[in-house]
Design a protein around this motif. Structure first.
Motif, PDB file in Angstrom:
ATOM      1  N   ARG A  83       0.831  -1.120  -0.030  1.00  0.00           N
ATOM      2  CA  ARG A  83       0.080  -0.227  -0.369  1.00  0.00           C
ATOM      3  C   ARG A  83       0.608   1.189   0.251  1.00  0.00           C
ATOM      4  N   LEU A  88      -0.938   4.568  -1.312  1.00  0.00           N
ATOM      5  CA  LEU A  88      -2.504   4.409  -0.592  1.00  0.00           C
ATOM      6  C   LEU A  88      -2.652   4.486   0.320  1.00  0.00           C
ATOM      7  N   THR A  89      -1.262   4.824   1.269  1.00  0.00           N
ATOM      8  CA  THR A  89      -0.948   4.826   3.099  1.00  0.00           C
ATOM      9  C   THR A  89       0.719   5.162   2.753  1.00  0.00           C
ATOM     10  N   PRO A  90       0.454   6.769   3.724  1.00  0.00           N
ATOM     11  CA  PRO A  90       2.075   7.216   3.203  1.00  0.00           C
ATOM     12  C   PRO A  90       2.619   6.024   4.395  1.00  0.00           C
ATOM     13  N   ILE A 117      -7.583  -7.741  -1.167  1.00  0.00           N
ATOM     14  CA  ILE A 117      -9.333  -8.203  -0.900  1.00  0.00           C
ATOM     15  C   ILE A 117      -9.994  -7.574  -2.201  1.00  0.00           C
ATOM     16  N   PHE A 119     -11.684  -5.538  -4.929  1.00  0.00           N
ATOM     17  CA  PHE A 119     -11.162  -3.812  -5.389  1.00  0.00           C
ATOM     18  C   PHE A 119     -12.565  -2.667  -5.654  1.00  0.00           C
TER      19      PHE A 119
ATOM     20  N   ASN B  90     -12.499  -0.162   2.634  1.00  0.00           N
ATOM     21  CA  ASN B  90     -11.965  -1.481   1.843  1.00  0.00           C
ATOM     22  C   ASN B  90     -11.856  -1.432   0.025  1.00  0.00           C
ATOM     23  N   TYR B  93     -10.007   0.599  -3.440  1.00  0.00           N
ATOM     24  CA  TYR B  93      -8.429   0.626  -4.059  1.00  0.00           C
ATOM     25  C   TYR B  93      -8.781   1.084  -5.422  1.00  0.00           C
ATOM     26  N   LEU B 268      -4.867   8.488   4.025  1.00  0.00           N
ATOM     27  CA  LEU B 268      -4.935   7.785   3.978  1.00  0.00           C
ATOM     28  C   LEU B 268      -5.510   6.254   4.797  1.00  0.00           C
ATOM     29  N   ASN B 269      -6.287   6.028   5.629  1.00  0.00           N
ATOM     30  CA  ASN B 269      -6.041   4.337   6.117  1.00  0.00           C
ATOM     31  C   ASN B 269      -6.845   3.843   6.219  1.00  0.00           C
ATOM     32  N   VAL B 270      -7.587   3.941   4.800  1.00  0.00           N
ATOM     33  CA  VAL B 270      -8.962   2.902   4.393  1.00  0.00           C
ATOM     34  C   VAL B 270      -8.953   1.791   5.164  1.00  0.00           C
TER      35      VAL B 270
END
Lengths: 267, 270
Positions: A83, A88-90, A117, A119, B90, B93, B268-270
């Motif tokens: 991610r 999608l996440t720093p 999972i 998308f 979730n 994406y 962002l922390n989905v």
């Protein structure tokens, strides 16, 4: 996870550059000034969740033309690394560069990501995802995707919620691999699916990967992957514990990667 | 720009399809209401039970009015729900891997909600005009205002007032959407669990409270004070207040959407 004997047998983690020199890039566009030597670079990357480091000081480089597997059990930090690479996440600390640039909107054109999972939502149709890929990704080979979807026995009118886990993963993998991009990130592509479908996905990876691109596979099941990967890394509690080419690992430890994995992680 | 437009159309279609059921219910009830107000329906009631006819007629108008408001509320709720599903779960994406900016994702959702609200308003307005002939009370209400203003010699432009009212309502709905987007994005500052829900809940009301303070300050700074000295002055004040609050809501919406985009970009922390 690894007991004392294993620790003795396992050498100190060596993070290394991929050995093989890849063929010179052909079609995919890359940013100006990017030397094509290193496709993906992680330097001292950390990811913190509260007081816990999910990823703790990871560094590695990936050159073009490689299929790399990052193996580890649940909670070892695989998905967090995936991610972070995808933006999608720093990262809490450290530096990630894809084709010489930090994860951002601009790097998304160089990455094709298959998450663990689904998308999309359950009620999304295959045709909707197909249209979205066609509209947003210039490098998406729509014709090839259409053929592969038919070949896999999936209908365009099917919704993701009504598919089996195997069919869903096949459909997603087709979309992800039908992009002609530089870096394919596949998170657990073969975990929740039937053995027959694992072969399908392995073939899909090999046949659709470009000469100038690399595939980074995150998995907790090494068995099916061993046939297709060039390099392997073992990750545990957010740290790389072992890294090398498959041949190096085999000659050094005298075991197949999957056997070594079972021994190290006791599974 | 093309990618943003594609995203906007996709969002618009999704929100519209989901909101359509509420609009359709409102239209069906309005048709039923117009039948209830017809002479054909009245003929079924003998003069001795005319009170029953009136009760049914006024109840139907009341239900219709509530459903019209309900449809508007549901459009806003659907837009917020779509924002959450398509960006914060979730299963989002694919959207985050599209080669577009986060602010484009947020703006697309807000504009889609606003556009669906406009379409809903148009359909319902057409519906009101369609049935106003048969429902005398609605026709009377629509016709009485210009007649009143003419007879009282008031300088009052009904068309302008309706336009301003529509602008005010749309900006208010946009503001509510942006506040919800911002508070849902605030939830991303903490990891999953009860803490996230609490932060979203507190965040929403905190933002509303801050907005109220800003609105009051702006109205005060603009020198608008309610004057009940004459009907003309009430209309003048209302006109200025609607303009002022509408514009402030627009500015607050842009600020909240920017805030939501920034939070999603950096945390962002989905």
């Amino acid at each position: 996870m690894a007991n004392d004997n294993n620790k003795k047998n396992t050498k100190k983690p060596t993070v290394r550059k991929a050995v093989k020199k890849a063929a010179k890039p052909a079609a995919s566009a890359t940013p100006q000034g990017f030397d094509d030597e290193i496709l993906l670079s992680l330097k001292n990357v950390k990811k913190r969740y509260g007081n816990i480091y999910g990823v703790n000081d990871i560094s590695f480089d990936i050159e073009p033309g490689r299929i790399v597997a990052i193996l580890g059990p649940d909670g070892s930090g695989k998905s967090s690394v995936a991610r972070m690479i995808c933006g999608l996440t720093p990262a809490s600390k450290g530096e990630i560069k894809i084709c010489g640039i930090k994860p951002s909107r601009n790097t998304k054109q160089y990455i094709s990501f298959l998450p663990e999972i689904p998308f999309v939502n359950d009620y999304t149709k295959v045709s909707t995802v197909f249209r979205r890929y066609k509209a947003f990704f210039k490098d998406f080979d729509a014709e090839k995707a259409e053929k592969l979807i038919k070949y896999a026995g999936i209908k365009m009118s099917d919704t993701f919620g009504r598919m089996s886990a195997t069919t869903m993963q096949k459909a997603q993998a087709i979309f992800v691999m039908c992009r002609k991009t530089r870096l394919y990130i596949l998170d657990e592509p073969m975990t929740h699916i039937e053995p027959k479908a694992r072969d399908f996905i392995a073939k899909l990876i090999l046949s659709n990967m470009q000469d100038d691109s690399s595939v980074l596979i995150f998995s907790r099941i090494p068995n099916e992957l061993e046939k297709i990967i060039d390099d392997v890394m073992f990750i545990h509690r957010g740290q790389i514990k072992l890294a090398g080419t498959v041949d190096e690992v085999k000659s050094e430890y005298g075991k197949e990667v999957s056997a070594l994995y079972r021994e190290v992680y006791k599974c | 720009m093309l990618k943003f437009l594609t995203l906007f159309i996709k969002d618009f279609c999704r929100v519209f399809v989901r909101s359509l059921v509420y609009v359709l219910i409102a239209v069906i009830v309005s048709t039923a209401t117009s039948y209830v107000w017809s002479d054909d329906f009245a003929s079924k009631f003998p003069i001795q039970v005319a009170y029953r006819l009136n009760a049914i007629r006024y109840c139907s108008v009341g239900i219709w009015g509530i459903l019209v408001m309900f449809a508007a509320v549901m459009v806003v709720v659907t837009a917020c729900q779509w924002f959450g599903e398509d960006i914060l779960t979730n299963r989002s994406y694919l959207n985050h891997m599209l080669p577009i900016y986060t602010w484009e994702l947020v703006l697309s959702k807000a504009l889609a909600g606003l556009a669906v609200l406009c379409v809903t308003a148009l359909i319902l307005t057409y519906d009101v005009l369609r049935v106003s002939d048969s429902i005398s009370i609605v026709g009377d209400m629509l016709g009485i205002i210009p007649d009143l203003s003419k007879s009282d010699g008031l300088d009052f432009d009904l068309t302008m007032f309706i336009k301003l009212g529509v602008y005010f309502v749309l900006m208010f709905c946009l503001y509510i959407m942006a506040t919800a987007f911002m508070s849902l994005s605030l939830g991303q500052l903490v990891s999953r669990g009860i803490g996230r829900s609490v932060l979203i809940f507190i965040g929403f009301f905190a933002l509303v409270f801050i907005s109220m303070f800003v609105l009051l300050t702006v109205v005060k700074a603009a020198g608008i004070t309610l004057s009940f000295s004459s009907i003309q002055s009430i209309f003048d004040t209302a006109e200025n207040t609607l303009k002022c609050i509408g514009n402030t809501n627009l500015v607050l919406s842009v600020l909240f959407m920017t805030g939501a985009s920034l939070i999603l970009t950096y945390r962002l922390n989905v």
